[in-house]
Design an enzyme around this catalytic site. Sequence first.
Site, PDB file in Angstrom:
ATOM      1  N   ASP A  77      16.774  26.195  37.183  1.00 32.16           N
ATOM      2  CA  ASP A  77      15.238  26.709  35.690  1.00 32.16           C
ATOM      3  C   ASP A  77      15.690  27.031  35.032  1.00 32.16           C
ATOM      4  OD1 ASP A  77      15.280  28.363  37.931  1.00 32.16           O
ATOM      5  OD2 ASP A  77      14.055  27.983  39.074  1.00 32.16           O
ATOM      6  N   ASN A 145       5.647  32.078  48.357  1.00 29.04           N
ATOM      7  CA  ASN A 145       4.438  31.115  48.259  1.00 29.04           C
ATOM      8  C   ASN A 145       5.395  29.946  48.780  1.00 29.04           C
ATOM      9  OD1 ASN A 145       5.840  30.046  45.499  1.00 29.04           O
ATOM     10  ND2 ASN A 145       4.235  30.097  44.455  1.00 29.04           N
ATOM     11  N   HIS A 147       7.945  28.171  46.998  1.00 26.69           N
ATOM     12  CA  HIS A 147       8.089  27.423  46.151  1.00 26.69           C
ATOM     13  C   HIS A 147      10.100  27.377  45.871  1.00 26.69           C
ATOM     14  CE1 HIS A 147       8.718  31.120  43.151  1.00 26.69           C
ATOM     15  NE2 HIS A 147       9.918  30.716  43.234  1.00 26.69           N
ATOM     16  N   GLU A 152       6.049  24.521  42.071  1.00 28.37           N
ATOM     17  CA  GLU A 152       4.835  26.092  43.194  1.00 28.37           C
ATOM     18  C   GLU A 152       3.867  24.722  43.716  1.00 28.37           C
ATOM     19  OE1 GLU A 152       5.522  29.044  42.623  1.00 28.37           O
ATOM     20  OE2 GLU A 152       5.546  29.814  40.465  1.00 28.37           O
TER      21      GLU A 152
END
Length: 250
Positions: A77, A145, A147, A152
């Site tokens: 990313d 979370n 990811h 996400e």
Amino acid sequence: MTGNLRQTKWVIHSDRKILDEAAADILIDVLNKVQNPVIGFATGSSPLGVYQSLVKRSLASPALLERWSHVHGFNLDEYVGLSEQHEQSYHAYMWNHLYQFLPVKPENIHVPNGNGDLISNCLAYDEALAEHGWPDVQILGIGKNGHIGFNEPAQTLSLHTHVTDLTENTRSANARFFTNEQEVPTQAITMGIADILQARQIILLAFGEEKREALIRSFSGSVSTLCPASFLQMHANVTVLTDKEVPELK
Ligand code: F6R
């Protein structure tokens, strides 16, 4: 052990150094065995010790060092809107922490382009991944979370490289790298879930108490887009390296 755990390999040790070396062992094995290795790289805090180990061990072995000239590196990313020279861009991260020490060929280094025509950049990235045959090994960290990459939690997930909005959770987690949270970009380009699952082998690094809950949610139950790392249960060759016991998963 649950069915999920039988498939996923776990390396659990309280000493981070041992985990870093264990991850580096897997990568070095690929470097030595695959003629033109394709390696999927992650950024962030989790892989830093692994990259230090790779550099140290490569500089100590001319044969291993030479292998890097055959590597094709693909990053997961990149932030949207940061120049490659920005010190928090993932381009800069990779050169600062890994590539500058190794004889990689710049033309073999791929990081998504977060500037210009983003849609074309995403398509071009997937084409380059496909052309090189996808990673022999993919390094992943995990968000609190759940990811992976910047996929996400959401009602739906994208399969391929795409532009994504970063959640407030992720922006505040990454604010530590910037002067303040307002400076953290609001969007990123990330490889998609199907792209990540194409890797022949996956190493997931999950260090610290703050990642324990995400690990439990990822490997204890059903696969859910609300916890993107849970999709790793569908991959046949995942090694999780963690410094926390996870009795909930036994
Ligand atoms: C980074 C990436 C992210 C991080 C994750 C964990 O390229 O794709 O998924 O791996 O946010 O970050 P750290 O390791 O900083 O806790």
